[in-house]
Motif scaffolding. Structure first.
Motif, PDB file in Angstrom:
ATOM      1  N   SER A  15     -43.547 -75.643 -53.659  1.00 15.26           N
ATOM      2  CA  SER A  15     -44.821 -75.376 -54.326  1.00 15.26           C
ATOM      3  C   SER A  15     -44.966 -76.414 -55.442  1.00 15.26           C
ATOM      4  O   SER A  15     -44.225 -76.375 -56.423  1.00 15.26           O
ATOM      5  CB  SER A  15     -44.842 -73.953 -54.885  1.00 15.26           C
ATOM      6  OG  SER A  15     -44.847 -73.001 -53.840  1.00 15.26           O
ATOM      7  N   HIS A  16     -45.901 -77.341 -55.269  1.00 15.28           N
ATOM      8  CA  HIS A  16     -45.925 -78.500 -56.169  1.00 15.28           C
ATOM      9  C   HIS A  16     -46.596 -78.226 -57.505  1.00 15.28           C
ATOM     10  O   HIS A  16     -46.453 -79.009 -58.449  1.00 15.28           O
ATOM     11  CB  HIS A  16     -46.563 -79.713 -55.484  1.00 15.28           C
ATOM     12  CG  HIS A  16     -47.947 -79.477 -54.963  1.00 15.28           C
ATOM     13  ND1 HIS A  16     -49.033 -79.307 -55.783  1.00 15.28           N
ATOM     14  CD2 HIS A  16     -48.420 -79.397 -53.696  1.00 15.28           C
ATOM     15  CE1 HIS A  16     -50.120 -79.138 -55.054  1.00 15.28           C
ATOM     16  NE2 HIS A  16     -49.779 -79.170 -53.780  1.00 15.28           N
ATOM     17  N   SER A  49     -48.541 -82.618 -47.114  1.00 20.19           N
ATOM     18  CA  SER A  49     -49.067 -82.025 -48.335  1.00 20.19           C
ATOM     19  C   SER A  49     -50.376 -81.295 -48.060  1.00 20.19           C
ATOM     20  O   SER A  49     -51.125 -81.640 -47.137  1.00 20.19           O
ATOM     21  CB  SER A  49     -49.297 -83.126 -49.382  1.00 20.19           C
ATOM     22  OG  SER A  49     -50.257 -82.757 -50.343  1.00 20.19           O
ATOM     23  N   HIS A  51     -52.858 -81.667 -49.722  1.00 23.06           N
ATOM     24  CA  HIS A  51     -53.941 -82.500 -50.240  1.00 23.06           C
ATOM     25  C   HIS A  51     -54.369 -83.624 -49.306  1.00 23.06           C
ATOM     26  O   HIS A  51     -55.151 -84.497 -49.710  1.00 23.06           O
ATOM     27  CB  HIS A  51     -53.546 -83.039 -51.613  1.00 23.06           C
ATOM     28  CG  HIS A  51     -53.473 -81.961 -52.646  1.00 23.06           C
ATOM     29  ND1 HIS A  51     -54.590 -81.462 -53.277  1.00 23.06           N
ATOM     30  CD2 HIS A  51     -52.421 -81.251 -53.114  1.00 23.06           C
ATOM     31  CE1 HIS A  51     -54.225 -80.491 -54.109  1.00 23.06           C
ATOM     32  NE2 HIS A  51     -52.912 -80.351 -54.024  1.00 23.06           N
ATOM     33  N   ASP A 116     -50.266 -88.815 -51.750  1.00 22.52           N
ATOM     34  CA  ASP A 116     -51.024 -88.054 -52.736  1.00 22.52           C
ATOM     35  C   ASP A 116     -50.088 -87.312 -53.686  1.00 22.52           C
ATOM     36  O   ASP A 116     -48.876 -87.270 -53.481  1.00 22.52           O
ATOM     37  CB  ASP A 116     -52.015 -87.100 -52.059  1.00 22.52           C
ATOM     38  CG  ASP A 116     -51.341 -86.036 -51.208  1.00 22.52           C
ATOM     39  OD1 ASP A 116     -50.466 -85.303 -51.728  1.00 22.52           O
ATOM     40  OD2 ASP A 116     -51.688 -85.922 -50.018  1.00 22.52           O
ATOM     41  N   HIS A 117     -50.672 -86.704 -54.725  1.00 27.04           N
ATOM     42  CA  HIS A 117     -49.824 -86.117 -55.774  1.00 27.04           C
ATOM     43  C   HIS A 117     -49.009 -84.932 -55.274  1.00 27.04           C
ATOM     44  O   HIS A 117     -47.964 -84.611 -55.847  1.00 27.04           O
ATOM     45  CB  HIS A 117     -50.682 -85.706 -56.986  1.00 27.04           C
ATOM     46  CG  HIS A 117     -51.394 -84.397 -56.835  1.00 27.04           C
ATOM     47  ND1 HIS A 117     -52.629 -84.280 -56.238  1.00 27.04           N
ATOM     48  CD2 HIS A 117     -51.037 -83.130 -57.207  1.00 27.04           C
ATOM     49  CE1 HIS A 117     -53.021 -83.023 -56.268  1.00 27.04           C
ATOM     50  NE2 HIS A 117     -52.076 -82.298 -56.836  1.00 27.04           N
ATOM     51  N   GLY A 118     -49.460 -84.284 -54.193  1.00 27.51           N
ATOM     52  CA  GLY A 118     -48.664 -83.207 -53.630  1.00 27.51           C
ATOM     53  C   GLY A 118     -47.332 -83.682 -53.085  1.00 27.51           C
ATOM     54  O   GLY A 118     -46.400 -82.885 -52.929  1.00 27.51           O
ATOM     55  N   THR A 167     -45.340 -79.460 -48.847  1.00 26.70           N
ATOM     56  CA  THR A 167     -45.702 -79.028 -50.190  1.00 26.70           C
ATOM     57  C   THR A 167     -47.081 -78.380 -50.208  1.00 26.70           C
ATOM     58  O   THR A 167     -47.994 -78.781 -49.512  1.00 26.70           O
ATOM     59  CB  THR A 167     -45.683 -80.203 -51.197  1.00 26.70           C
ATOM     60  OG1 THR A 167     -46.902 -80.949 -51.105  1.00 26.70           O
ATOM     61  CG2 THR A 167     -44.502 -81.127 -50.945  1.00 26.70           C
ATOM     62  N   GLY A 168     -47.171 -77.344 -51.024  1.00 26.82           N
ATOM     63  CA  GLY A 168     -48.415 -76.613 -51.200  1.00 26.82           C
ATOM     64  C   GLY A 168     -48.219 -75.561 -52.261  1.00 26.82           C
ATOM     65  O   GLY A 168     -47.845 -75.873 -53.396  1.00 26.82           O
ATOM     66  N   HIS A 172     -52.238 -69.610 -54.483  1.00 25.97           N
ATOM     67  CA  HIS A 172     -53.007 -70.740 -55.008  1.00 25.97           C
ATOM     68  C   HIS A 172     -54.490 -70.369 -55.034  1.00 25.97           C
ATOM     69  O   HIS A 172     -55.180 -70.446 -54.017  1.00 25.97           O
ATOM     70  CB  HIS A 172     -52.778 -71.988 -54.146  1.00 25.97           C
ATOM     71  CG  HIS A 172     -53.388 -73.234 -54.716  1.00 25.97           C
ATOM     72  ND1 HIS A 172     -54.679 -73.620 -54.447  1.00 25.97           N
ATOM     73  CD2 HIS A 172     -52.874 -74.174 -55.547  1.00 25.97           C
ATOM     74  CE1 HIS A 172     -54.942 -74.749 -55.081  1.00 25.97           C
ATOM     75  NE2 HIS A 172     -53.869 -75.105 -55.760  1.00 25.97           N
ATOM     76  N   HIS A 229     -53.039 -74.618 -48.914  1.00 25.33           N
ATOM     77  CA  HIS A 229     -51.792 -74.678 -49.688  1.00 25.33           C
ATOM     78  C   HIS A 229     -50.686 -73.828 -49.071  1.00 25.33           C
ATOM     79  O   HIS A 229     -49.509 -74.076 -49.321  1.00 25.33           O
ATOM     80  CB  HIS A 229     -52.046 -74.266 -51.141  1.00 25.33           C
ATOM     81  CG  HIS A 229     -52.504 -75.409 -51.991  1.00 25.33           C
ATOM     82  ND1 HIS A 229     -53.772 -75.915 -51.907  1.00 25.33           N
ATOM     83  CD2 HIS A 229     -51.855 -76.166 -52.921  1.00 25.33           C
ATOM     84  CE1 HIS A 229     -53.898 -76.931 -52.745  1.00 25.33           C
ATOM     85  NE2 HIS A 229     -52.750 -77.113 -53.362  1.00 25.33           N
TER      86      HIS A 229
END
Length: 283
Positions: A15-16, A49, A51, A116-118, A167-168, A172, A229
């Protein structure tokens, strides 16, 4: 056979959290970094991810050098100055496309897409040296059963030393966050109930039960009003194999409702699985 299992690379669902975890990783970051330090260094990492979603087609980064995607806005300027120059892995990307196509999915390389940031936020915490090659696959928008099949199609990469990272977030709902309280208050009861329902089905690896989360889990519509997510978790459990040891990396909440639950599926007899088993016996 045992030695082959022990050399199988792990599957991680992380879980990012909010992008600012990159600047203030807190207890989650400490647990993730500590866990990664106990793992054998993977040959490469394939990440999925929340995202980067695509329809039914799966795209996979194919560049030799990764770039970072700063897919967020309104955050402190230093967020956009962070770097994590991990190399790509074109050979792993090509193998992933082959495995997915063999399983009946449409897949292709995407040489221009970055991480991406995830992906890069948790990886920057876990492998700060940026010396492990990384490729990212998109998350297809398909039913839960098909997501599980995507994970199963990618699972053979584990035998090649490729760690699979998904990741998610288990809970959320951005409309329910307490932005004024990043480290509290305690989780809202509805969020804690949904998180606990998911956790209870991870240890026995109840694939069928988890795939029915929308129908059976408490407060599902509030905990995951959109599924992107939670979907990476279904891909992760599809990539887990018989005998894998479910191991909690971190459990807890930030902003009152944002679950940071992260779990690994570790090969039996591997160093990290053995370490975790000893810790559980001692507790």
């Amino acid at each position: 056979m045992a030695s082959c299992e022990a050399s199988r690379a792990p599957v991680l669902f992380v879980s990012h959290g909010a992008p600012t975890v990159a600047l203030d990783p807190g207890a989650f970051g400490a647990d993730l970094a500590s866990f990664a330090a106990r793992l054998p260094r993977p040959r490469a990492i394939l990440a999925v991810s929340a995202h980067w979603t695509t329809g039914s087609e799966i795209r996979i980064t194919g560049a030799a050098r990764n770039k970072l995607v700063y897919d967020f806005s309104g955050f402190p300027p230093e967020m956009y100055e962070l770097r994590w120059p991990a190399p790509g892995a074109p050979d792993v990307a090509a193998r992933a496309v082959s495995h997915l196509e063999a399983a009946g999915f449409r897949a292709r390389l995407d040489p221009s897409r970055g991480l991406d940031h995830g992906v890069w936020v948790p990886l920057r915490i876990a492998w700060p040296q940026a010396d492990v090659p990384v490729v990212q696959a998109s998350l297809p928008q398909v039913p839960p059963a098909a997501l599980v099949q995507v994970g199963a199609a990618l699972a053979p990469l584990r035998e090649e030393g490729v760690l699979l990272l998904f990741t998610g977030g288990v809970v959320h709902n951005l409309m329910q966050l307490r932005w004024d309280a990043p480290e509290g208050p305690a989780a809202e009861p509805w969020a804690a109930a949904f998180d606990a329902w998911v956790a209870a089905r991870l240890d026995p690896l109840d694939v069928a039960g988890l795939a029915r989360w929308r129908e059976d889990a408490p407060h599902a519509a509030l905990a995951a009003p959109t599924s992107e997510h939670l979907d990476p978790l279904l891909v992760a459990i599809g990539a887990a194999q018989h005998g894998d040891v479910p191991t909690t990396i971190h459990a807890g909440f930030t902003f009152g409702t944002l679950s940071m639950r992260s779990i690994a599926f570790l090969p039996p007899g591997g160093p990290a699985a053995t370490t975790e088993a000893r810790k559980e016996q001692a507790s």
